[in-house]
Design a protein around this motif. Structure first.
Motif, PDB file in Angstrom:
ATOM      1  N   ASN A  21       0.821  -1.215   0.000  1.00 16.71           N
ATOM      2  CA  ASN A  21       0.000   0.000   0.000  1.00 16.71           C
ATOM      3  C   ASN A  21       0.852   1.261   0.000  1.00 16.71           C
ATOM      4  N   LEU A  22       0.216   2.367  -0.408  1.00 16.41           N
ATOM      5  CA  LEU A  22       0.906   3.640  -0.612  1.00 16.41           C
ATOM      6  C   LEU A  22       0.435   4.720   0.346  1.00 16.41           C
ATOM      7  N   SER A  23      -0.070   4.319   1.517  1.00 17.53           N
ATOM      8  CA  SER A  23      -0.658   5.327   2.401  1.00 17.53           C
ATOM      9  C   SER A  23       0.375   6.325   2.920  1.00 17.53           C
ATOM     10  N   ILE A  24       1.644   5.909   3.007  1.00 22.08           N
ATOM     11  CA  ILE A  24       2.682   6.865   3.423  1.00 22.08           C
ATOM     12  C   ILE A  24       2.920   7.805   2.243  1.00 22.08           C
ATOM     13  N   GLY A  25       2.208   8.895   2.231  1.00 22.87           N
ATOM     14  CA  GLY A  25       2.206   9.761   1.064  1.00 22.87           C
ATOM     15  C   GLY A  25       3.488  10.535   0.854  1.00 22.87           C
ATOM     16  N   ASP A  26       4.180  10.855   1.922  1.00 20.06           N
ATOM     17  CA  ASP A  26       5.434  11.587   1.826  1.00 20.06           C
ATOM     18  C   ASP A  26       6.553  10.744   2.416  1.00 20.06           C
ATOM     19  N   ALA A  27       7.764  11.054   2.059  1.00 21.45           N
ATOM     20  CA  ALA A  27       8.904  10.280   2.520  1.00 21.45           C
ATOM     21  C   ALA A  27       9.200  10.548   3.996  1.00 21.45           C
ATOM     22  N   LEU A  28       9.939   9.623   4.618  1.00 21.81           N
ATOM     23  CA  LEU A  28      10.324   9.759   6.023  1.00 21.81           C
ATOM     24  C   LEU A  28      11.576  10.627   6.113  1.00 21.81           C
ATOM     25  N   PRO A  29      11.539  11.725   6.894  1.00 23.62           N
ATOM     26  CA  PRO A  29      12.651  12.678   6.899  1.00 23.62           C
ATOM     27  C   PRO A  29      13.727  12.360   7.947  1.00 23.62           C
ATOM     28  N   ARG A  30      14.964  12.622   7.572  1.00 27.56           N
ATOM     29  CA  ARG A  30      16.093  12.566   8.489  1.00 27.56           C
ATOM     30  C   ARG A  30      17.065  13.685   8.116  1.00 27.56           C
ATOM     31  N   ILE A  31      17.849  14.138   9.096  1.00 29.92           N
ATOM     32  CA  ILE A  31      18.898  15.121   8.863  1.00 29.92           C
ATOM     33  C   ILE A  31      20.247  14.450   9.097  1.00 29.92           C
ATOM     34  N   ALA A  32      21.167  14.603   8.147  1.00 33.37           N
ATOM     35  CA  ALA A  32      22.517  14.078   8.326  1.00 33.37           C
ATOM     36  C   ALA A  32      23.236  14.923   9.369  1.00 33.37           C
ATOM     37  N   THR A  33      23.769  14.275  10.392  1.00 30.44           N
ATOM     38  CA  THR A  33      24.439  15.007  11.472  1.00 30.44           C
ATOM     39  C   THR A  33      25.943  15.144  11.253  1.00 30.44           C
ATOM     40  N   GLN A  34      26.465  14.516  10.203  1.00 24.11           N
ATOM     41  CA  GLN A  34      27.868  14.675   9.836  1.00 24.11           C
ATOM     42  C   GLN A  34      28.023  14.341   8.363  1.00 24.11           C
ATOM     43  N   ASP A  35      29.126  14.741   7.810  1.00 27.79           N
ATOM     44  CA  ASP A  35      29.397  14.427   6.409  1.00 27.79           C
ATOM     45  C   ASP A  35      29.483  12.916   6.225  1.00 27.79           C
ATOM     46  N   THR A  36      28.859  12.408   5.175  1.00 26.42           N
ATOM     47  CA  THR A  36      28.866  10.976   4.914  1.00 26.42           C
ATOM     48  C   THR A  36      28.593  10.761   3.428  1.00 26.42           C
ATOM     49  N   GLU A  37      28.207   9.568   3.060  1.00 27.97           N
ATOM     50  CA  GLU A  37      27.829   9.286   1.679  1.00 27.97           C
ATOM     51  C   GLU A  37      26.726   8.247   1.660  1.00 27.97           C
ATOM     52  N   LEU A  38      25.970   8.260   0.575  1.00 29.75           N
ATOM     53  CA  LEU A  38      24.924   7.270   0.339  1.00 29.75           C
ATOM     54  C   LEU A  38      25.037   6.786  -1.093  1.00 29.75           C
ATOM     55  N   GLY A  84      27.508   6.229  -2.847  1.00 31.89           N
ATOM     56  CA  GLY A  84      28.530   6.961  -3.584  1.00 31.89           C
ATOM     57  C   GLY A  84      28.251   8.441  -3.734  1.00 31.89           C
ATOM     58  N   THR A  85      27.084   8.902  -3.272  1.00 35.39           N
ATOM     59  CA  THR A  85      26.731  10.321  -3.342  1.00 35.39           C
ATOM     60  C   THR A  85      27.131  11.012  -2.049  1.00 35.39           C
ATOM     61  N   PRO A  86      27.946  12.060  -2.094  1.00 32.54           N
ATOM     62  CA  PRO A  86      28.336  12.763  -0.868  1.00 32.54           C
ATOM     63  C   PRO A  86      27.123  13.441  -0.221  1.00 32.54           C
ATOM     64  N   ILE A  87      26.988  13.265   1.076  1.00 40.52           N
ATOM     65  CA  ILE A  87      25.922  13.886   1.865  1.00 40.52           C
ATOM     66  C   ILE A  87      26.584  14.756   2.915  1.00 40.52           C
ATOM     67  N   ALA A  88      26.226  16.027   2.961  1.00 39.32           N
ATOM     68  CA  ALA A  88      26.850  16.957   3.900  1.00 39.32           C
ATOM     69  C   ALA A  88      26.055  17.032   5.199  1.00 39.32           C
ATOM     70  N   ALA A  89      26.732  17.335   6.278  1.00 40.54           N
ATOM     71  CA  ALA A  89      26.048  17.554   7.553  1.00 40.54           C
ATOM     72  C   ALA A  89      24.996  18.648   7.366  1.00 40.54           C
ATOM     73  N   GLY A  90      23.802  18.395   7.862  1.00 44.97           N
ATOM     74  CA  GLY A  90      22.702  19.345   7.713  1.00 44.97           C
ATOM     75  C   GLY A  90      21.805  19.068   6.533  1.00 44.97           C
ATOM     76  N   ASP A  91      22.220  18.170   5.646  1.00 46.20           N
ATOM     77  CA  ASP A  91      21.376  17.827   4.496  1.00 46.20           C
ATOM     78  C   ASP A  91      20.120  17.076   4.952  1.00 46.20           C
ATOM     79  N   LEU A  92      19.019  17.351   4.273  1.00 50.41           N
ATOM     80  CA  LEU A  92      17.765  16.632   4.510  1.00 50.41           C
ATOM     81  C   LEU A  92      17.734  15.403   3.607  1.00 50.41           C
ATOM     82  N   VAL A  93      17.513  14.239   4.208  1.00 55.97           N
ATOM     83  CA  VAL A  93      17.439  12.986   3.477  1.00 55.97           C
ATOM     84  C   VAL A  93      16.042  12.407   3.662  1.00 55.97           C
ATOM     85  N   LEU A  94      15.398  12.066   2.563  1.00 56.62           N
ATOM     86  CA  LEU A  94      14.026  11.566   2.586  1.00 56.62           C
ATOM     87  C   LEU A  94      13.997  10.115   2.115  1.00 56.62           C
TER      88      LEU A  94
END
Length: 451
Positions: free
Chosen positions: A333-350, A352-362
Motif C-alpha cells: 500500500n501507498l498510504s505513506i504519502g510523503d517520505a520519512l525525513p532525516r537530517i545528516a548530522t555529519q558528512d557521509t555518503e549514500l 557513492g553520493t556525498p551527503i553533507a552535515a545538515g542535508d535533509l534525506v528523505l
C-alpha cells in the motif's frame, strides 16, 4: 530475514494461480500497478515530471493517487537511487528509493529524526504542530512515561481489547447494511471504527470521536508556509487532552489516559507544569499519529482488495491467513504519502553520493517496499508472501512502537468486512476516485462502495 528472494519466490495464493490469469488473457488490477516504467530504460524521468524544479532530478512529492505505484519509483531506483529533489517548503533534499539505502538511513544514527526539529533545519513542508513534538518520545523516557506508553501499546494490552474492536466493527457494519448500498465506507466505517480503536487504547471517551477526528484535516496538512489555523487547531486538541488528564477520577481511567494521569499525580511539584505539557502532548500526538496512520492504511487496504475479486474471495475463505495478508498489504500500500525525513548530522555518503552535515534525506518507502532486489515480483499482491521485511513501520531506533495496534486494527476490520460484506466493491470507476491533495497521507476523500 534479509528479504532476499529465492529463485522461485513465494507461492501465489492457491485460489489465484499466476498462470490462470495469463491463460484468461487478463491481468489482475493489483498486478498492473507496478508495470515497468518506460522511462526506467532511459535517463529521463517519466513525462509527469516535466515540471520538476531546477536542480532536481524529479518533481516531489510524487502522485497522490494511492492505488497505483508511481512510475517514478522504478526510474529512481534504476537511475537515481539518491536523487536531488526540492521539497514543498522549497528546501533541497536527497530522496532515497532503494531498500538497502532506505534501511541504511533509517538504521544509521548519523541520520537523525530529532534533528529535523532543530532551528533552521531543512523541512519538507511548513510544520502544522510545534516541532518539539518530534522530540517528545525522547522526553518520555526522561520523565518516567515510557513504561506507561509501551504497556498501553504492548501486544498483550492490544490482545485484551481486540474483542471490543470486533464488536464495534460489527455494529458499524450493521448500520451500513441497514442503510443499504451505496455507502461511503470511509465515513461510515473506517473513521468511526478507527476513532473507537484509538479511544479504547488511549482511554478516551468514544462519544467525542467526531471532534477528535476532525482535527486531523488540519494537523497533517502539507503546506509550503505556516498558516494561522494550524496553531489554533493544535491548541484546541491540546486543550481537550489536558482536560481529560486533569479531570476528577482520571487516575482511574482505563488505557493510557489513566496511566499518564497517575504519572502526573506522582510527579514532582516543581516540574508540574512542564510534566503536564509533555503528558498532554504525548496523549495528543499518539492519538493523531495513530488515527491518521491506521485509517489511511485500512482505507487503501480495503480498496486494493475491492479491486481484485479473486484475492478478496481467497482471503474471505481463509480467515486464518489474515496475518500474512496484512503484512503484504502493508508492503504494497501507498498510504505513506510523503517520505520519512532525516537530517545528516555529519558528512557521509549514500550509494557513492556525498551527503553533507545538515542535508535533509528523505526515505521513499514505496520505492523500498517495491524493490525487486528484495521482494520477488514486487508488483504482485501476494497475500501469502513470506518473508516480508517491509518498511511500513520504519526501521531502527524509530521503528513504530504501535505495530501490534496497527496490525490488530487492520486485521479485525478486514476480517469483519470480508465475512459480512461479500462482494464488496467500488461503486464508481477507480479512475474517478477523488484523491486528497495537501495531506501527509495518500487517501481518497470518499470511498463509495456496493456489495
Amino acid at each position: 530475514m534479509n528479504g532476499q528472494p529465492s529463485s522461485v519466490g513465494p507461492p501465489a495464493p492457491a485460489a489465484v494461480p499466476a498462470d490462470a490469469e495469463a491463460e484468461a488473457g487478463r491481468t489482475s488490477p493489483t498486478d498492473r500497478h507496478t508495470t515497468a516504467c518506460p522511462a526506467a530504460e532511459s535517463g529521463v524521468p517519466p513525462d509527469g515530471n516535466a515540471a520538476r524544479p531546477a536542480e532536481a532530478d524529479v518533481a516531489f512529492p510524487l502522485s497522490r493517487r494511492g492505488d497505483i505505484v508511481p512510475d517514478e519509483c522504478a526510474w529512481l531506483r534504476d537511475r537515481h537511487p539518491v536523487a536531488r529533489v526540492r521539497t514543498l517548503a522549497g528546501d533541497p533534499a536527497w530522496l532515497v528509493s532503494t531498500y538497502d539505502l532506505a534501511t541504511r538511513v533509517l538504521d544509521d544514527e548519523i541520520f537523525s529524526l530529532s534533528a529535523t526539529a532543530a532551528p533552521g533545519a531543512r523541512q519538507q513542508y511548513a510544520p502544522t504542530f510545534p516541532l518539539q513534538v518530534r522530540n517528545n518520545l525522547a522526553r518520555i523516557k526522561d520523565e518516567g512515561m515510557r513504561d506507561a506508553v509501551m504497556q498501553a501499546l504492548s501486544p498483550r494490552a492490544i490482545k485484551q481489547v481486540t474483542g471490543r474492536f470486533r464488536r464495534r466493527a460489527d455494529a458499524l457494519i450493521d448500520e451500513v447494511l441497514a442503510e443499504g448500498p451505496p455507502v461511503d465506507l470511509k465515513a461510515r466505517f473506517v473513521a468511526p471504527y478507527t476513532a473507537y480503536v484509538m479511544c479504547t487504547v488511549l482511554g478516551l471517551p468514544d462519544d467525542d470521536w467526531r471532534r477528535l477526528m476532525s482535527g486531523l484535516d488540519i494537523s497533517i496538512m502539507t503546506a509550503p508556509r505556516p498558516f494561522e489555523g494550524a496553531l489554533a487547531n493544535w491548541d484546541k486538541g491540546m486543550s481537550y487532552m489536558a482536560e481529560r488528564l486533569r479531570a476528577p477520577g482520571a487516575t482511574d481511567a482505563p488505557g493510557l489516559l489513566g496511566a499518564l494521569a497517575r504519572v502526573r499525580a506522582d510527579s514532582d511539584g516543581g516540574e508540574g507544569a512542564r510534566t503536564d505539557e509533555h503528558l498532554t502532548m504525548t496523549l495528543h500526538s499518539l492519538f493523531e499519529a495513530g488515527a491518521v496512520s491506521t485509517s489511511a492504511f485500512l482505507t487503501l487496504a480495503v480498496m486494493l482488495l475491492m479491486q481484485d475479486g479473486d484475492r478478496q474471495r481467497w482471503l474471505s475463505e481463509r480467515p486464518e491467513a489474515i496475518g500474512p495478508a496484512v503484512e503484504e498489504l502493508l508492503r504494497y500500500n501507498l498510504s505513506i504519502g510523503d517520505a520519512l525525513p532525516r537530517i545528516a548530522t555529519q558528512d557521509t555518503e549514500l550509494g557513492g553520493t556525498p551527503i553533507a552535515a545538515g542535508d535533509l534525506v528523505l526515505v521513499l518507502v514505496e520505492g523500498a517496499n517495491h524493490d525487486p532486489g528484495v521482494f520477488h515480483d514486487p508488483g504482485r499482491l501476494d497475500l501469502a508472501r513470506t518473508p516480508n521485511p517491509h518498511l511500513a513501520f520504519g526501521s531502527g531506533r524509530h521503528y513504530c512502537p504501535a505495530t501490534a495496534l496497527a496490525r490488530a486494527h487492520a486485521a479485525t476490520a478486514l476480517t469483519a468486512l470480508l465475512a459480512r460484506l461479500p462482494g464488496l466493491r467500488l461503486a464508481i470507476p477507480a479512475d474517478e476516485v477523488d484523491w486528497r491533495s495537501g495531506w501527509i497521507k495518500r487517501t481518497p476523500e470518499r470511498l463509495p462502495v456496493l456489495w
